[in-house]
Scaffold this active site. Structure first.
Site, mmCIF file in Angstrom:
data_model
loop_
_atom_site.group_PDB
_atom_site.id
_atom_site.type_symbol
_atom_site.label_atom_id
_atom_site.label_comp_id
_atom_site.label_asym_id
_atom_site.label_seq_id
_atom_site.Cartn_x
_atom_site.Cartn_y
_atom_site.Cartn_z
ATOM 1 N N ASP A 32 -13.913 -6.494 3.648
ATOM 2 C CA ASP A 32 -14.194 -5.562 2.552
ATOM 3 C C ASP A 32 -15.480 -4.822 2.882
ATOM 4 O O ASP A 32 -16.322 -5.337 3.608
ATOM 5 C CB ASP A 32 -14.405 -6.323 1.237
ATOM 6 C CG ASP A 32 -15.776 -6.997 1.199
ATOM 7 O OD1 ASP A 32 -16.712 -6.430 0.605
ATOM 8 O OD2 ASP A 32 -15.921 -8.068 1.818
ATOM 9 N N ASP A 37 -15.972 -11.823 -5.516
ATOM 10 C CA ASP A 37 -16.998 -12.579 -4.799
ATOM 11 C C ASP A 37 -17.698 -13.507 -5.791
ATOM 12 O O ASP A 37 -17.444 -13.454 -6.994
ATOM 13 C CB ASP A 37 -17.976 -11.642 -4.082
ATOM 14 C CG ASP A 37 -18.700 -10.703 -5.036
ATOM 15 O OD1 ASP A 37 -18.699 -10.963 -6.264
ATOM 16 O OD2 ASP A 37 -19.274 -9.709 -4.575
ATOM 17 N N CYS A 92 -3.687 12.114 3.597
ATOM 18 C CA CYS A 92 -4.395 12.153 2.306
ATOM 19 C C CYS A 92 -4.506 13.595 1.785
ATOM 20 O O CYS A 92 -4.401 14.550 2.558
ATOM 21 C CB CYS A 92 -5.786 11.529 2.442
ATOM 22 S SG CYS A 92 -7.040 12.688 3.046
ATOM 23 N N CYS A 98 -6.853 16.176 3.465
ATOM 24 C CA CYS A 98 -6.394 16.732 4.742
ATOM 25 C C CYS A 98 -5.151 17.605 4.599
ATOM 26 O O CYS A 98 -4.981 18.576 5.331
ATOM 27 C CB CYS A 98 -6.126 15.608 5.734
ATOM 28 S SG CYS A 98 -7.622 14.713 6.209
ATOM 29 N N HIS A 155 -9.932 10.223 1.443
ATOM 30 C CA HIS A 155 -9.686 10.343 2.882
ATOM 31 C C HIS A 155 -10.183 9.102 3.637
ATOM 32 O O HIS A 155 -9.469 8.540 4.478
ATOM 33 C CB HIS A 155 -10.360 11.580 3.485
ATOM 34 C CG HIS A 155 -10.370 11.514 4.977
ATOM 35 N ND1 HIS A 155 -9.279 11.862 5.746
ATOM 36 C CD2 HIS A 155 -11.296 11.024 5.844
ATOM 37 C CE1 HIS A 155 -9.547 11.608 7.021
ATOM 38 N NE2 HIS A 155 -10.764 11.103 7.103
ATOM 39 N N CYS A 157 -3.697 13.145 9.199
ATOM 40 C CA CYS A 157 -3.920 12.295 8.026
ATOM 41 C C CYS A 157 -3.090 12.788 6.850
ATOM 42 O O CYS A 157 -2.961 13.994 6.629
ATOM 43 C CB CYS A 157 -5.408 12.289 7.668
ATOM 44 S SG CYS A 157 -5.788 11.307 6.207
#
Length: 375
Positions: free
Chosen positions: A266, A92, A306, A309, A335, A304
């Site tokens: 974002d 940015d 990840c 999980c 997650h 999920c």
């Protein structure tokens, strides 16, 4: 000639899917960019961020110019090498952080002089200096330097601010120069005023950028006002360039933005929420600190992929959060980032298959169900 380009592969209503090609890799759109404020996505290793499906990260010009400084990062081989992320990075311009974080600041036509929120040292940020810092960092996508007034603001203030930002956009373009392989994005301003959004878009298009951001939203105006602005604002921008909605957002903000023609977003939300025990799932938001999870052997979300999980129970995640163990922020951030990237992948697939409306209905229905019942 820039070796970075954008191609649309499919549209479904206003929703679009495509690819931004850069020398450091492809960015599949719609894209969610995890925020690596100080050259790190908090509580995550870069390879783990990549494993969630992220193609690009965001770095903060304001934070990096103050610490460790852009000059130091350049001496050490640039931001990609410094933070061990070899894929694309967007930085940015620093304008938003100067407005929201810096101490005493003074806005002039030249730029913004301000005091660092870290040590009170004095700095000046102008379009030219912002371009120089982002060049030193070596980011693939550079943002023009703009001024973002907090909403609500009166029409006169929004108009003055937008026109200043357009003058700064031209100076940013001039200072950016010719940098093959790097892209410069202009930032549309104009608050919630349709005519000013249109004027801003025309000014930016006349200057000519590689992509365009819709700035000045998600600054307190509320979702309804944001969506009503997005119903028309993206349409003022060139069809053949990426459109980036800055600082958004919650899962339903993201889906609503993509539905209205946005390609990139974002937000710090997935990692910040992960550190505070707030978890986003297909069935809405789960607060891991609640006592109901203390004896629950089930995963957060059985669908999920990840590690939080697949390898840990709600009981464990509740325990490590309560005990303030570092692994808590790591697992919950992973997650949340995985969930956000799963949303993006789902939307890309749905748009390509002409099934976006169906996908969106399923998304909202799943979240409306709420969390699984307690044991």
């Amino acid at each position: 000639m820039s070796t970075a380009s954008f191609s649309l592969t499919a549209t479904d209503g206003a929703a679009r899917t495509g690819v931004i090609s850069t020398p450091r890799g492809e960015i599949r759109t719609p894209a969610f960019m995890p925020v690596g404020t100080a050259a790190t996505v908090k509580a995550m290793l870069p390879e783990n961020v990549r494993a969630t499906g992220a193609d690009i990260l965001l770095g903060n010009t304001y934070h990096l110019m103050l610490r460790p400084t852009a000059e130091r990062i350049a001496r050490l081989g640039g931001l990609h090498r410094f933070m061990n992320w070899e894929r694309p990075i967007l930085t940015d311009s620093g304008g938003f952080q100067v407005m929201s974080l810096a101490g005493l600041r003074k806005l002039t036509e030249e730029g913004v002089s301000f005091k660092s929120h870290i040590d009170g040292s004095k700095h000046m940020l102008s379009p030219e200096r912002s371009m120089e810092i982002q060049r030193l960092l070596g980011s693939d996508i550079v943002m023009a330097f703009d001024e973002c007034p907090a909403l609500p603001a009166d029409r006169k203030r929004i108009e003055e601010s937008m026109r200043l930002s357009m003058r700064w956009a031209q100076r940013s373009r001039d200072a950016f120069g010719d940098r093959p392989g790097h892209m410069l994005f202009g930032i549309m301003q104009g608050g919630l005023e349709r005519d000013m959004r249109e004027e801003s878009a025309k000014a930016l298009t006349a200057i000519g950028f590689d992509g365009y951001a819709v700035g000045g939203l998600a600054v307190g105006e509320g979702q309804e006002a944001m969506f009503s602005c997005l119903d028309y604002a993206p349409g003022f921008l060139p069809q053949d360039k990426p459109r980036y909605l800055m600082g958004v957002g919650k899962p339903d903000d993201i889906v609503g933005a993509v539905k209205r023609g946005i390609d990139m977003m974002d937000c710090v939300l997935p990692t910040r929420s992960g550190r505070t025990g707030q978890v986003f799932t297909r069935h809405g938001v789960v607060n891991i600190k609640n006592a109901r999870h203390a004896d629950d052997p089930r995963p957060l979300d059985e669908n999920c992929s990840c590690p939080a999980c697949t390898s840990y129970s709600r009981a464990y995640l509740h325990h490590v959060f309560r005990a303030q163990e570092m692994i808590s922020g790591m697992l919950l951030s992973w997650h949340n980032l995985q969930y956000f990237q799963d949303i993006m992948a789902g939307m890309r697939e749905a748009i390509a298959g002409g099934r976006f409306a169906e996908w969106e209905a399923d998304f909202h229905a799943g979240r409306a169900e709420g969390d699984i019942p307690p044991l």
